[in-house]
Design a protein around this motif. Structure first.
Motif, short mmCIF file in Angstrom:
data_model
loop_
_atom_site.label_atom_id
_atom_site.label_comp_id
_atom_site.label_asym_id
_atom_site.label_seq_id
_atom_site.Cartn_x
_atom_site.Cartn_y
_atom_site.Cartn_z
N MET A 1 0.85 -1.18 0.00
CA MET A 1 0.00 0.00 0.00
C MET A 1 0.89 1.24 0.00
O MET A 1 1.87 1.29 0.73
CB MET A 1 -0.89 -0.01 1.25
CG MET A 1 -1.76 1.22 1.36
SD MET A 1 -2.66 1.34 2.91
CE MET A 1 -1.38 1.87 4.01
N ARG A 2 0.51 2.21 -0.80
CA ARG A 2 1.28 3.45 -0.90
C ARG A 2 0.39 4.63 -0.57
O ARG A 2 -0.74 4.71 -1.05
CB ARG A 2 1.82 3.59 -2.33
CG ARG A 2 2.55 4.89 -2.59
CD ARG A 2 3.14 4.90 -3.98
NE ARG A 2 2.13 4.98 -5.02
CZ ARG A 2 1.81 6.10 -5.68
NH1 ARG A 2 2.42 7.23 -5.40
NH2 ARG A 2 0.88 6.08 -6.61
N ILE A 3 0.89 5.53 0.25
CA ILE A 3 0.21 6.80 0.50
C ILE A 3 0.71 7.75 -0.59
O ILE A 3 1.91 7.91 -0.78
CB ILE A 3 0.49 7.33 1.91
CG1 ILE A 3 0.02 6.31 2.95
CG2 ILE A 3 -0.20 8.68 2.12
CD1 ILE A 3 0.42 6.64 4.38
N ILE A 4 -0.22 8.37 -1.28
CA ILE A 4 0.14 9.10 -2.49
C ILE A 4 0.71 10.49 -2.21
O ILE A 4 1.77 10.84 -2.70
CB ILE A 4 -1.08 9.20 -3.43
CG1 ILE A 4 -1.48 7.79 -3.88
CG2 ILE A 4 -0.80 10.09 -4.63
CD1 ILE A 4 -2.81 7.69 -4.55
N ARG A 5 0.00 11.28 -1.39
CA ARG A 5 0.41 12.67 -1.21
C ARG A 5 0.20 13.13 0.22
O ARG A 5 -0.48 12.49 1.00
CB ARG A 5 -0.38 13.56 -2.18
CG ARG A 5 0.40 14.78 -2.57
CD ARG A 5 -0.06 15.51 -3.79
NE ARG A 5 -1.46 15.90 -3.76
CZ ARG A 5 -2.25 15.82 -4.81
NH1 ARG A 5 -1.83 15.34 -5.94
NH2 ARG A 5 -3.50 16.21 -4.73
N GLY A 6 0.75 14.27 0.54
CA GLY A 6 0.59 14.84 1.87
C GLY A 6 1.80 14.55 2.75
O GLY A 6 2.85 14.16 2.27
N LYS A 7 1.61 14.73 4.05
CA LYS A 7 2.75 14.60 4.97
C LYS A 7 3.31 13.19 5.04
O LYS A 7 4.46 13.00 5.42
CB LYS A 7 2.39 15.13 6.36
CG LYS A 7 1.37 14.34 7.12
CD LYS A 7 1.09 15.00 8.46
CE LYS A 7 -0.02 14.27 9.19
NZ LYS A 7 -0.33 14.94 10.46
N PHE A 8 2.52 12.17 4.69
CA PHE A 8 3.01 10.79 4.66
C PHE A 8 3.21 10.30 3.23
O PHE A 8 3.40 9.11 3.00
CB PHE A 8 2.03 9.85 5.37
CG PHE A 8 1.74 10.22 6.79
CD1 PHE A 8 2.76 10.42 7.71
CD2 PHE A 8 0.43 10.39 7.22
CE1 PHE A 8 2.48 10.76 9.03
CE2 PHE A 8 0.14 10.74 8.53
CZ PHE A 8 1.17 10.93 9.43
#
Length: 181
Positions: A1-8
């Protein structure tokens, strides 16, 4: 799983092999969040509810982009424990993770959210009744948006507050804007 944008943004997590969820593809998730960001100002630190949270990809995208608080509801132990582990690794303190049935949560919750996202299993009995159930519940307030992910077999355009339908490959979203009649 990948977090796409933002602080993470760009953080990756290995999803357990025995997970039973159908995660929203990165492509679809990136595109639906582009739409959400044009409807909701994340600088205002909205609150969000992620129903049928699965791997938590939507939950963590909300947290990464600036939601002040996110409530995630997931019934399956494997997915619930994965979300809990990722939250601990990210050191988030604004996630209310609930192990339980999402539809029961909707019917009993009296709290309101700025954004409600639902990604029920496509084969869930009475899937077609979920949008009306959410729209008639107490969890939405004027100005809220509700997004449901679904297969191409559903058309929710006749429901109140329906704004638009989007399709990204085989992933479909119906969006409801509670500020619209």
């Amino acid at each position: 799983m990948r977090i796409i944008r933002g602080k993470f943004g760009r953080r990756r997590f290995d999803v357990p092999t025995n997970i039973t969820a159908r995660p929203t593809t990165d492509f679809a998730r990136e595109n639906i969040f582009n739409v959400i960001e044009n409807m909701i100002d994340f600088d205002d630190e909205p609150t969000a509810l992620d129903l049928f949270a699965g791997t938590g990809a939507i939950t963590f995208e909300f947290l990464s982009r600036g939601c002040s608080e996110v409530t995630a509801v997931e019934k399956a132990s494997t997915q619930y424990n994965f979300i809990r582990r990722v939250a601990a690794e990210l050191k988030v303190d604004n996630l209310d993770l609930i192990k339980g049935d999402a539809l029961r949560y909707v019917s009993s919750c009296r709290r309101q959210f700025d954004i409600v996202f639902a990604d029920p299993p496509y084969n869930l009995p009475d899937f077609a009744a979920i949008p009306a159930m959410v729209l008639e519940s107490a969890i939405l307030k004027p100005g809220s948006i509700f997004i449901i992910e679904h297969s191409r077999n559903h058309d929710f355009s006749s429901l109140p507050h329906f704004t638009r339908h989007l399709a990204y490959g085989s992933v479909n979203f119906s969006i409801f804007d509670i500020s619209q009649p």
